[in-house]
Design an enzyme around this catalytic site. Structure first.
Site, PDB file in Angstrom:
ATOM      1  N   LYS A   8      46.845  32.178  47.955  1.00 27.06           N
ATOM      2  CA  LYS A   8      46.298  33.491  48.313  1.00 27.06           C
ATOM      3  C   LYS A   8      45.946  33.505  49.801  1.00 27.06           C
ATOM      4  O   LYS A   8      45.373  32.529  50.313  1.00 27.06           O
ATOM      5  CB  LYS A   8      45.048  33.757  47.461  1.00 27.06           C
ATOM      6  CG  LYS A   8      44.412  35.120  47.669  1.00 27.06           C
ATOM      7  CD  LYS A   8      43.227  35.314  46.719  1.00 27.06           C
ATOM      8  CE  LYS A   8      42.595  36.676  46.833  1.00 27.06           C
ATOM      9  NZ  LYS A   8      41.446  36.848  45.915  1.00 27.06           N
ATOM     10  N   SER A  51      41.535  40.765  42.826  1.00 23.68           N
ATOM     11  CA  SER A  51      42.167  40.916  44.107  1.00 23.68           C
ATOM     12  C   SER A  51      43.316  39.943  44.352  1.00 23.68           C
ATOM     13  O   SER A  51      44.070  40.122  45.300  1.00 23.68           O
ATOM     14  CB  SER A  51      41.127  40.722  45.216  1.00 23.68           C
ATOM     15  OG  SER A  51      40.603  39.406  45.176  1.00 23.68           O
ATOM     16  N   SER A  99      38.538  38.007  40.201  1.00 22.92           N
ATOM     17  CA  SER A  99      39.829  38.139  40.875  1.00 22.92           C
ATOM     18  C   SER A  99      40.895  37.129  40.501  1.00 22.92           C
ATOM     19  O   SER A  99      42.039  37.265  40.941  1.00 22.92           O
ATOM     20  CB  SER A  99      39.637  38.104  42.383  1.00 22.92           C
ATOM     21  OG  SER A  99      39.166  39.345  42.809  1.00 22.92           O
TER      22      SER A  99
END
Ligand code: GLN
Length: 480
Positions: free
Chosen positions: A82, A157, A181
């Protein structure tokens, strides 16, 4: 329904390593396959950077080690990261225009541990700006699409990391989980996502959102693969004073599909109004399988659950407003042009660099920390956080883990909630409590709804209770 990505060949670590040891493939070939999948899946917008050259170079090194018999435990695994986690010499944008041109000078501890274990790092994944969101629509670089139906969101997210694994573009990936997330996008995309205990995994090199909530964890196709990655990234790190000096168990080794005698709690408050009926039914079927496997299932109560969302959004915005003060146009990334004095440079750089959700949270957080409101909001929020933690500590005297839905709905349509922050915040109703309490949680696939969209089941455990939640998750993965 777009089924294009459903037939991508999905590889688990076990199938890769048996092919490697049988000499049927090489780490370089595997890396090339994943790179092709990334290329073929461009329309999903899951990646912000692809490390073609360095990944292939790394793969060749791993192949040499495999031949020499010196390869690490993740040899053959290709991992996506990420874009809120630092990889040396690469951009780290956090999905934000304000960090668009910022490069990291060092590897996050999780990244250096993955590299040491011989995982190949394939690239950086798209995300909600500064990890604020539940749909990956808040990225400055465009939204991420759900592979199964591109008109829908993959959750957030960490939507890019979830899609990377769900669409066969990586064996595993890393996400961050501050309020759900990792777990919620795992549920939406039909894969496994694990949020470790706070302090289990070093945050060194993770760009801060809300420091007392932030955790790093893996996405994978199977519980065992998630356990393997966790084993590599977990453990004390002298560079993160909140990382815990608790021994790291052999997570994957203890999985044996056996759950007899385990005590599982079903928290009443997680099954009340607002939960989609098909999700409820899918969970009930899995709970029956637990009973059939010899688990003692009992209903429990976590009465402070109803305050979790409000408490979470007060405390994380407070922490975010303070953490994000460092993006001032002087030290990192974006700086507005043609400004008069210093104050105007700060104001313009921040106004132009941050997106609307990040600004909303900075304003909310500044408000709850302001002199006149600190006691009413921030201090009160801290007190309620303690009560939520105590709820869990109390029920964990009676049960070994809890089973709940991960999200009240399956993947929703892009655009459906993005203009209504409250609706978006409500999608975190079952995930934020674990971060408030610092406990571990995992989301595993639990069938599909009538539209064919994946349903997620969440298992929550005690502090450092990862072995227990992995054990129950591993059983449920194949049961039924
Ligand atoms: N959706 C939650 C939020 O917007 C959780 C985010 C996260 O875990 N990073 O804050």
């Amino acid at each position: 329904m777009d089924g294009k990505y459903r037939c991508t060949s999905m590889r688990t670590f076990d199938s890769i390593s048996s092919d490697l040891s049988a000499g049927k493939t090489s780490c370089e070939q595997i890396t090339q396959e994943y790179l092709r999948a990334v290329e073929g899946g461009k329309e999903l917008n899951a990646f912000l950077a692809v490390f073609r050259e360095s990944a292939l170079e790394q793969a060749q090194t791993v192949d040499r080690r495999l031949t020499a018999g010196t390869a690490g435990p993740l040899a053959g695994t290709v991992v996506a990261i990420k874009d809120v986690i630092c990889v040396r010499d690469e951009a780290v944008t956090c999905g934000s225009k304000i960090l668009q041109d910022f490069r990291s000078l060092y590897d996050a501890t999780v990244v250096s541990r993955l590299k040491q274990a011989d995982a190949v790092i394939i690239g950086k994944t798209n995300m909600d700006e500064f990890a604020m969101g539940s749909s990956t629509e808040n990225s400055a670089f465009g939204r991420v699409k759900l592979p199964l139906d591109q008109s829908r969101v993959p959750g957030g997210s960490s939507g890019g990391s979830a899609v990377a694994v769900a669409a066969g573009m990586a064996t595993a990936s890393l996400g961050s989980d501050t309020g759900g997330s990792i777990r919620q996008p795992a549920a939406f995309t039909g894969i496994v996502g694990l949020k470790p205990t706070y302090g289990r995994v070093s945050r060194y090199g993770l760009v801060a959102f809300a420091s007392s909530f932030d955790t790093i964890g893996p996405f994978a196709l199977t519980v065992k693969d998630a356990a393997r990655v966790l084993h590599v990234i977990a453990g004390y790190d002298e560079r993160d004073s909140t990382s815990a000096a608790v021994p790291v168990p052999e997570y994957a080794g203890s999985l044996d599909k056996e759950v007899r005698g385990v005590r599982v709690g079903i928290p009443r408050e997680y099954f009340e109004e607002g939960l989609n009926e098909e999700i409820r039914a899918a969970l009930e079927r899995k709970i029956d399988l637990l009973r059939a496997g010899g688990v003692e299932v009992k209903e429990v109560s976590l009465p402070y659950t109803e305050y979790a969302i409000a408490t979470y959004y007060i405390l994380v915005t407070a922490e975010a407003s303070s953490n994000l003060a460092r993006y001032d146009g002087a030290r990192y990334g974006y700086r507005a042009r043609r400004t008069g004095d210093l104050l105007e440079m700060y104001t313009k750089s921040r106004s132009e660099g941050f997106g609307p959700e990040v600004k909303r949270r900075i304003m909310l957080g500044t408000y709850v920390l302001s002199a006149g409101y600190y006691d009413a909001y921030y201090r009160k929020g801290q007190k309620v956080r303690r009560l939520i933690q105590e709820d869990f500590i109390r029920v964990f005297q009676e049960v070994d883990c809890l089973v709940t839905p991960t999200s009240p709905t399956t993947a929703f349509k892009a655009g459906e909630k993005v203009d209504d922050p409250l609706q978006m915040y409500l999608s975190d109703i079952y995930t934020t409590s674990a971060n408030l309490a610092g406990i571990p949680g995992i989301s595993i696939p639990c069938g599909r709804d009538r539209q064919g969209l994946p349903i997620g089941l969440q298992i929550l455990g005690k502090h450092f209770g990862e072995p227990m939640i992995l054990r129950v998750a591993d059983f449920l993965e194949t049961a039924g």
